[in-house]
Design an enzyme around this catalytic site. Structure first.
Site, PDB file in Angstrom:
ATOM      1  N   SER A   1     -72.731  16.725  16.178  1.00 47.84           N
ATOM      2  CA  SER A   1     -72.097  18.044  16.231  1.00 47.84           C
ATOM      3  C   SER A   1     -72.425  18.986  15.083  1.00 47.84           C
ATOM      4  CB  SER A   1     -70.574  17.901  16.302  1.00 47.84           C
ATOM      5  OG  SER A   1     -70.177  17.527  17.588  1.00 47.84           O
TER       6      SER A   1
ATOM      7  N   LYS B   1     -64.899  25.637  10.029  1.00 47.20           N
ATOM      8  CA  LYS B   1     -64.685  25.174  11.409  1.00 47.20           C
ATOM      9  C   LYS B   1     -63.186  25.004  11.667  1.00 47.20           C
ATOM     10  CE  LYS B   1     -66.413  21.567  14.588  1.00 47.20           C
ATOM     11  NZ  LYS B   1     -67.200  20.320  14.722  1.00 47.20           N
TER      12      LYS B   1
ATOM     13  N   SER C   1     -70.627  20.246  18.702  1.00 46.71           N
ATOM     14  CA  SER C   1     -69.401  21.010  18.761  1.00 46.71           C
ATOM     15  C   SER C   1     -69.286  22.110  17.714  1.00 46.71           C
ATOM     16  CB  SER C   1     -68.194  20.082  18.628  1.00 46.71           C
ATOM     17  OG  SER C   1     -68.142  19.520  17.325  1.00 46.71           O
TER      18      SER C   1
END
Lengths: 95, 494
Positions: free
Chosen positions: B182, B78, B158
């Site tokens: 998330s 990420k 997210s």
């Protein structure tokens, strides 16, 4: 409680985010929606409840107070938008 | 022969150790898959050179018989994780051009274990969002589509890039972070497994901070076993994160017996929301039946303050974000606005932050500023922290009463359409209604895929465990995985 345009302007200033005058009413409306949602918290009886400070009860670790890192001026400055002579450069702060 | 990129970590580990495949072959398969999947917009900074170099090194370790579990396994990282010399922007314009001089603890542990990074993955800006639509890189597309319908769906957020990349087999697994859901919400939206560990289990050092008392990194994988393998490599005490727990990391994988006989699973009545789709309700009931079948005792429980979790979160998280994001001032890294003649330092801050941050991030910074400002601190911030203490106590009471884990739906719906206009930001926040309590209480939570809805989209169940008992929690998740038999994959259209 309701957030007006003036309050929105003040909050934007405190947060150091430039918001154009024309955008303030919409911003105030967003604040009101979010804070309106948050108002529910007033229904909860919190009498005698301590505000939560740490997620899991733990004593912070201690270590000897000594220099463990440093001497990396080039690396520290490598991502700066403006670095000169080993310093971060910014617009004039003091007249 | 099946394509290598579709393997799980456990399957690839076996083949690598047996010498049937090399990490270079596996990595090339993933890089090719990622290259062919640009439409999904999941990978935002591909790192093929680094990947191949790491793969070669992994092959040498494998040949030498020094191969930890993740040796040679291609992962996606990420964009929130700082990776040395590789763009790490938290999907924000304000970190444009930022290349860290250091490696986050999580990625350095993964690399030490021999993992390979195929690239940095898309996400919501500063991890603020539930649909991956706040990213400076643009939306991520969910590889899943509804039956006979080409509408582009969100992978959730997210960690939307991580979810999409794993579901589309662009990497074997990915790192995610979870502040309010998330990891778990996107995992559920794409039919993969995602774990948020106990707060303090995984070091936060080198991960761009959003809300420091809530943030936790975790694995997003194709199976519960892979979750256990990857968490083992991510977890552990780190002197550079004072909130990381100095506890031994158990062998999580060894705890996956699938045997949960005699365990007590709680079903919280407050998670039965008004207007909850019938399919979610049905899935929840199926999960209950699966755990009963596995020999667990199911009890109805009450977590009375559940309703107040989202409002408490939307005070605490923005408050912490407003403080954490104060560092983006155009001085030390990232974007600085062009200044007009006569502009001083205040104008530099204000213009830089106005240009660099997206709307949702600005909104949250300003809400946080407001709730922390003089005169409102007690009414908002302290009250929210008191409610947070009550939410945590709800869970403690349930565990005290003998509950081993708690079963809930992971999300209130399946993946929804991208590009929906919400005139009220709160509507988007409701996505996290089932997941956010876990962050407030600092507990571990896992989303496991458990079925498809009538339109063919994956749905997930969430299990919540006791602090530091991720192993036992994943074992319950294993019991669900074994019984749900979820093997569906999105059909490749990209």
């Amino acid at each position: 409680m309701s957030i007006d345009t003036e309050t929105a302007r003040r909050v934007a200033k405190l947060a150091r985010i430039k918001v154009e005058d024309a955008d303030l009413p919409a911003l105030a409306q967003d604040f009101n929606r979010i804070l309106g949602f948050v108002e529910q918290l007033n229904e909860v009886d919190v009498e005698g409840v301590e505000p939560m400070t740490s997620v899991t009860p733990m004593r912070l670790k201690r270590r000897v107070d000594e220099v463990t890192d440093g001497g990396q001026q080039d690396k520290v400055l490598s991502n700066a938008p403006d670095a000169r002579e080993g310093f971060f450069a910014v617009p004039k702060v003091v007249e | 022969m099946t394509k290598l990129n579709v393997l799980t970590i456990a399957q690839a580990r076996e083949k690598l150790r047996a010498g049937e495949i090399t990490s270079v072959e596996l990595t090339e398969a993933c890089l090719k898959a990622a290259d062919d999947a640009k439409t999904l917009n999941a990978v935002v900074h591909a790192t093929p050179e680094i990947a191949l170099e790491q793969a070669k090194a992994a092959d040498a370790r494998l040949a030498a018989g020094d191969a930890p579990d993740l040796c040679g396994i291609p992962l996606g990282i990420k964009d929130l994780f700082c990776t040395k010399g590789v763009a790490s922007q938290a999907a924000s314009g304000i970190l444009e051009g930022f290349k860290p001089e250091y490696e986050s603890t999580v990625t350095s542990q993964l690399f030490d274990a021999g993992a390979v990074m195929i690239g940095k993955l898309n996400m919501d800006e500063f991890a603020m969002g539930s649909s991956n639509e706040t990213s400076v890189y643009g939306n991520v597309i969910n590889p899943w589509r509804r039956d006979n319908d080409e509408t582009a769906l969100t992978p959730g957020g997210s960690s939307g890039g991580s979810a999409s990349a794993v579901a589309a087999d662009l990497c074997l697994a990915a790192t995610g972070t979870d502040t309010g859901g998330s990891i778990r919400q996107p995992a559920a939206f794409v039919g993969i497994t995602g774990l948020k560990p106990t707060y303090g289990r995984v070091s936060r050092w080198g991960i761009v901070a959003f809300a420091s008392s809530l943030d936790q990194a975790g694995p997003m994988t194709k199976s519960v076993r892979d979750c256990a393998i990857m968490l083992g490599a991510m977890a552990g005490h780190d002197p550079k994160d004072s909130t990381s727990a100095d506890l031994a990391v158990p062998d999580f994988e060894a705890m996956l017996t699938g045997d949960i006989k005699g365990q007590t699973i709680g079903i919280p009545k407050e998670y039965r929301m008004d207007g909850m789709p019938e399919e979610i309700e049905a899935l929840w009931a199926e999960g209950r039946a699966m755990l009963e079948d596995a020999g667990a005792t199911i009890v109805d429980i009450s977590l009375p303050h559940t309703k107040y979790a989202l409002p408490a979160y939307y005070v605490v998280a923005p408050a912490e974000a407003s403080s954490n994001l104060a560092r983006y001032d155009g001085v030390r890294y990232g974007h600085r606005a062009k200044l007009s003649h006569g502009d001083g330092i205040t104008e530099m801050y204000e213009k830089t932050r106005a240009e660099g941050f997206g709307d949702e991030v600005k909104r949250r910074i300003m809400i946080g500023t407001y709730v922390l400002s003089a005169g409102f601190y007690d009414a908002y911030y302290n009250r929210a922290r008191r409610v947070r203490a009550l939410i945590k106590k709800d869970f403690e009471d349930a565990f005290e009463a003998g509950v081993d884990a708690i079963l809930t739906p992971a999300t209130p719906s399946a993946a929804f359409e991208l590009g929906q206009e919400f005139d009220d930001p709160v509507q988007m926040y409701l996505n996290d209604v089932f997941t956010v309590t876990v962050n407030l209480a600092g507990l571990p939570g896992i989303a496991v895929p458990a079925g498809l809805d009538k339109q063919g989209l994956p749905l997930g169940l969430q299990l919540i465990g006791k602090p530091w008992e991720e192993g036992a929690l994943m074992n319950v998740a294993q019991a669900i995985e074994d019984r749900a038999g979820f093997v569906s994959k999105p059909s490749k259209w990209w």
